[in-house]
Scaffold this motif. Structure first.
Motif, PDB file in Angstrom:
ATOM      1  N   VAL A 125       0.862  -1.172   0.000  1.00  0.00           N
ATOM      2  CA  VAL A 125       0.000   0.000   0.000  1.00  0.00           C
ATOM      3  C   VAL A 125       0.905   1.231   0.000  1.00  0.00           C
ATOM      4  O   VAL A 125       1.948   1.246   0.663  1.00  0.00           O
ATOM      5  N   LEU A 126       0.531   2.229  -0.764  1.00  0.00           N
ATOM      6  CA  LEU A 126       1.320   3.439  -0.941  1.00  0.00           C
ATOM      7  C   LEU A 126       0.683   4.570  -0.146  1.00  0.00           C
ATOM      8  O   LEU A 126      -0.519   4.821  -0.257  1.00  0.00           O
ATOM      9  N   ILE A 127       1.485   5.265   0.666  1.00  0.00           N
ATOM     10  CA  ILE A 127       0.967   6.377   1.445  1.00  0.00           C
ATOM     11  C   ILE A 127       1.843   7.600   1.233  1.00  0.00           C
ATOM     12  O   ILE A 127       3.071   7.520   1.285  1.00  0.00           O
ATOM     13  N   GLY A 128       1.200   8.718   0.969  1.00  0.00           N
ATOM     14  CA  GLY A 128       1.917   9.966   0.736  1.00  0.00           C
ATOM     15  C   GLY A 128       0.932  11.089   0.524  1.00  0.00           C
ATOM     16  O   GLY A 128      -0.218  11.009   0.965  1.00  0.00           O
ATOM     17  N   THR A 129       1.357  12.122  -0.165  1.00  0.00           N
ATOM     18  CA  THR A 129       0.448  13.216  -0.483  1.00  0.00           C
ATOM     19  C   THR A 129      -0.569  12.753  -1.521  1.00  0.00           C
ATOM     20  O   THR A 129      -0.434  11.682  -2.116  1.00  0.00           O
ATOM     21  N   ARG A 130      -1.568  13.581  -1.748  1.00  0.00           N
ATOM     22  CA  ARG A 130      -2.652  13.211  -2.656  1.00  0.00           C
ATOM     23  C   ARG A 130      -2.135  12.811  -4.042  1.00  0.00           C
ATOM     24  O   ARG A 130      -2.549  11.783  -4.588  1.00  0.00           O
ATOM     25  N   ASN A 131      -1.237  13.602  -4.604  1.00  0.00           N
ATOM     26  CA  ASN A 131      -0.813  13.296  -5.974  1.00  0.00           C
ATOM     27  C   ASN A 131       0.027  12.027  -6.038  1.00  0.00           C
ATOM     28  O   ASN A 131      -0.052  11.275  -7.004  1.00  0.00           O
ATOM     29  N   VAL A 132       0.803  11.753  -4.995  1.00  0.00           N
ATOM     30  CA  VAL A 132       1.594  10.523  -4.970  1.00  0.00           C
ATOM     31  C   VAL A 132       0.683   9.298  -4.862  1.00  0.00           C
ATOM     32  O   VAL A 132       0.908   8.275  -5.529  1.00  0.00           O
ATOM     33  N   MET A 133      -0.351   9.394  -4.050  1.00  0.00           N
ATOM     34  CA  MET A 133      -1.235   8.248  -3.824  1.00  0.00           C
ATOM     35  C   MET A 133      -2.154   7.964  -5.014  1.00  0.00           C
ATOM     36  O   MET A 133      -2.545   6.813  -5.225  1.00  0.00           O
ATOM     37  N   THR A 134      -2.500   8.993  -5.759  1.00  0.00           N
ATOM     38  CA  THR A 134      -3.544   8.814  -6.773  1.00  0.00           C
ATOM     39  C   THR A 134      -3.062   8.892  -8.217  1.00  0.00           C
ATOM     40  O   THR A 134      -3.724   8.347  -9.104  1.00  0.00           O
ATOM     41  N   GLU A 135      -1.920   9.555  -8.479  1.00  0.00           N
ATOM     42  CA  GLU A 135      -1.514   9.755  -9.862  1.00  0.00           C
ATOM     43  C   GLU A 135      -0.538   8.681 -10.338  1.00  0.00           C
ATOM     44  O   GLU A 135       0.043   7.945  -9.549  1.00  0.00           O
ATOM     45  N   ARG A 136      -0.356   8.640 -11.645  1.00  0.00           N
ATOM     46  CA  ARG A 136       0.397   7.544 -12.260  1.00  0.00           C
ATOM     47  C   ARG A 136       1.903   7.694 -12.117  1.00  0.00           C
ATOM     48  O   ARG A 136       2.631   6.698 -12.131  1.00  0.00           O
ATOM     49  N   PHE A 137       2.426   8.916 -12.000  1.00  0.00           N
ATOM     50  CA  PHE A 137       3.876   9.149 -12.127  1.00  0.00           C
ATOM     51  C   PHE A 137       4.695   8.369 -11.105  1.00  0.00           C
ATOM     52  O   PHE A 137       5.838   8.008 -11.368  1.00  0.00           O
ATOM     53  N   TYR A 138       4.126   8.102  -9.940  1.00  0.00           N
ATOM     54  CA  TYR A 138       4.843   7.375  -8.890  1.00  0.00           C
ATOM     55  C   TYR A 138       4.442   5.899  -8.894  1.00  0.00           C
ATOM     56  O   TYR A 138       5.299   5.015  -8.847  1.00  0.00           O
ATOM     57  N   ARG A 139       3.150   5.650  -8.957  1.00  0.00           N
ATOM     58  CA  ARG A 139       2.642   4.282  -8.872  1.00  0.00           C
ATOM     59  C   ARG A 139       3.199   3.406  -9.997  1.00  0.00           C
ATOM     60  O   ARG A 139       3.574   2.249  -9.767  1.00  0.00           O
ATOM     61  N   GLU A 140       3.276   3.956 -11.216  1.00  0.00           N
ATOM     62  CA  GLU A 140       3.725   3.144 -12.347  1.00  0.00           C
ATOM     63  C   GLU A 140       5.178   2.692 -12.195  1.00  0.00           C
ATOM     64  O   GLU A 140       5.555   1.626 -12.682  1.00  0.00           O
ATOM     65  N   ARG A 141       5.993   3.505 -11.536  1.00  0.00           N
ATOM     66  CA  ARG A 141       7.395   3.122 -11.316  1.00  0.00           C
ATOM     67  C   ARG A 141       7.481   1.881 -10.422  1.00  0.00           C
ATOM     68  O   ARG A 141       8.322   0.999 -10.643  1.00  0.00           O
ATOM     69  N   LEU A 142       6.636   1.824  -9.398  1.00  0.00           N
ATOM     70  CA  LEU A 142       6.649   0.669  -8.501  1.00  0.00           C
ATOM     71  C   LEU A 142       6.059  -0.562  -9.183  1.00  0.00           C
ATOM     72  O   LEU A 142       6.592  -1.674  -9.045  1.00  0.00           O
TER      73      LEU A 142
END
Length: 232
Positions: free
Chosen positions: A121-138
């Motif tokens: 599970v990913l926890i951070g600011t709104r844009n980190v939790m919901t947008e693709r730029f961070y999630r797709e890397r993981l």
């Protein structure tokens, strides 16, 4: 050692932690008298938070890209951005820098892959939790992420911006995160990714119901690895 440039100030609380962790890492791996060759530009965060529109983010990207250019001109051989959320403008910064820029999510993904973690599970600011730029890397590192917890995003965002980035730690915030992480464990998460550089202020990284991958620690360790590397 290679000289590292740090784009910081977002917030200065986490930049302070970066400085200390990198220096401790260098000392532990070299000599008790060693210190890290660092160049730091601490930006004013006031105009860089609460960004909503694409125009806002382009402006932020310009600010960070100009910072990268100044650090490289001053002698930095590589860079890090000391904030998870600002990696949304990573490509713009890396293009302007022309030197290696260590992406925080890539470093976290590498650490999770090495630990054979495939669900988190990913926890951070709104844009980190919901947008693709961070999630797709993981996800590219084989990590299956639970969907964003929409009923908690606003509260987590408030804790980060209104408390932690101002150096404020409360028992209520600690309890909120502890309860949330316990619930995520019940939902099937194998691990937690702390994708906000201040969250370790209220989350026990070393003794939690789930393994915790602290992006700040991981990013700093990767920075030390890069500084001490002997390859070109």
């Amino acid at each position: 050692m290679r000289k590292l440039g740090m784009i910081g100030g977002m917030s200065w609380v986490s930049t302070r932690d970066y400085y200390e962790r990198i220096n401790r890492g260098v000392r532990a791996r070299t000599s008790p008298m060693a210190s890290a060759p660092l160049l730091i530009e601490s930006l004013d965060f006031e105009p860089l938070w609460g960004l909503n529109s694409e125009e806002d983010w382009r402006r932020a990207g310009d600010v960070l890209a100009q910072s990268a250019e100044r650090l490289v001109q001053a002698g930095a051989e590589g860079l890090i951005i000391c904030a998870n959320s600002m990696h949304k403008v990573y490509d713009q910064v890396a293009a302007a820098a022309g030197v290696p820029v260590l992406h925080i999510a890539e470093c976290v993904g590498d650490a999770m892959h090495a630990a054979n973690v495939t669900g988190a599970v990913l926890i951070g600011t709104r844009n980190v939790m919901t947008e693709r730029f961070y999630r797709e890397r993981l996800v590219a590192h084989g990590v299956d992420l639970l969907p964003p917890d929409m009923d908690m995003i606003e509260e987590i965002d408030r804790i980060i911006y209104q408390e932690l980035m101002r150096g404020k730690v409360t028992r209520d915030a600690e309890r909120t995160l502890k309860t949330w992480i316990t619930r995520k464990e019940q939902d099937g998460a194998e691990a937690v990714v702390l994708a906000c550089t201040e969250l370790a202020m209220i989350v026990d990284v070393d003794a939690n119901v789930l393994p915790v991958f602290d992006s700040t620690r991981i990013h700093c360790n990767a920075a030390v690895d890069w500084m001490l590397a002997t390859d070109n």
